[in-house]
Design an enzyme around this catalytic site. Structure first.
Site: not given
Ligand SMILES: [Zn+2]
Ligand SMILES: [Zn+2]
Length: 270
Positions: A28, A30, A32-33, A105, A175, A233
């Site tokens: 996805h 976001h 951090d990914h 999510h 997530d 995570h």
């Molecule tokens: Zn994340």
């Molecule tokens: Zn996320």
């Protein structure tokens, strides 16, 4: 699977090789990914990668990627094919395939299963010798499932091969909240890597932020019949992950807490 900040540093540090057969799966959009994606592609290019690379991701990523590469004048030394993620098989390799399913999510998010295709049964050396099959070409033909003829006698692979062995599979949630759909999706995986952002005492936060607690990850792993669970995570609010690990192990003993550089063997499925 996912490409957080520092992905390219870890790649180099752990000697994973930048010119290997590779597939990037993004769950996805976001930061951090995906923050590490551009850096990883550039690092591959600087090390003169020539093999084509496939990226499976929510399609909105691709517009951003193309625009950013144009603005920064980034040219790559290899071809990239972009595959928009959807439910079902999203990639077929020579001896594996990747399936995707919707996660739950705060934004459009997906989970993945890496599936090795079934492998031929174990070759029985003693039977082959007893049948008088000369070692070499004929052995390898039989191992690949083709019949051979020895002294006028036709020998079928099933005479020297054990039953086909199921392939191994590894699931990765990204997530997500735990869902019934994901329980089915991860059914029987050898290793499940699952969102474990929060401890049980912060369960309300997990609901609010659309993540999972370590206990929820454990319950899902148990219900899915996974062989092993790797929690990942973790929220930065926890200094140590021992508490989350213990919570999970009470429900699903075969749990480990993932960390950078952790190597897990995935034994052959029985
Ligand atoms: Zn994340
Ligand atoms: Zn996320």
């Amino acid at each position: 699977m996912d490409c957080g900040e520092g992905a390219q540093r870890s790649f180099v540090k752990f000697g994973l090789g930048l010119n290997k057969e590779m597939l990037i799966l993004i769950t996805h959009l976001h930061g951090d990914h995906v923050n590490g994606l551009l850096g990883l592609l550039q690092t591959m290019s600087m090390s003169q990668r020539i093999r084509a690379l496939t990226i499976v991701a929510p399609s909105e990523l691709f517009g951003w990627l193309k625009a950013t590469m144009e603005v920064f004048h980034i040219g790559l030394t290899f071809d990239v094919s972009l595959v928009p993620v959807r439910s079902g098989v999203v990639f077929r390799g020579k001896d594996f395939r990747i399936r995707a399913a919707r996660a739950n999510h705060s934004v459009d998010a997906w989970s993945f299963v890496f599936e090795e295709l079934p492998r031929p049964g174990v070759f029985d050396l003693n039977r082959a010798k007893a049948l008088g099959i000369p070692e070499g070409k004929k052995w390898s033909s039989l191992q690949r499932g083709r019949h051979v003829v020895v002294a006028g006698v036709r020998i079928h692979p099933s005479q020297v091969l054990g039953p086909a062995r199921p392939g191994r599979s590894v699931g990765y949630s990204g997530d997500t909240r735990p869902t019934k759909g994901l329980t089915r999706f991860f059914s029987g995986v050898e290793l499940l890597i699952f969102d474990s952002t929060f401890a049980a005492k912060d369960a309300d936060r997990a609901v609010e932020r659309k993540h999972s607690t370590s206990s929820e990850a454990a319950l899902l792993a148990r219900e899915a019949g996974a062989k092993r669970l790797a929690l990942t995570h973790f929220s930065a609010r926890y200094k140590r992950t021992d508490g989350l690990l213990r919570e999970s192990q009470k429900i699903f003993p075969e749990t480990v807490a993932a960390r950078d550089g952790l190597v897990l063997d995935v034994p052959a499925a029985q």
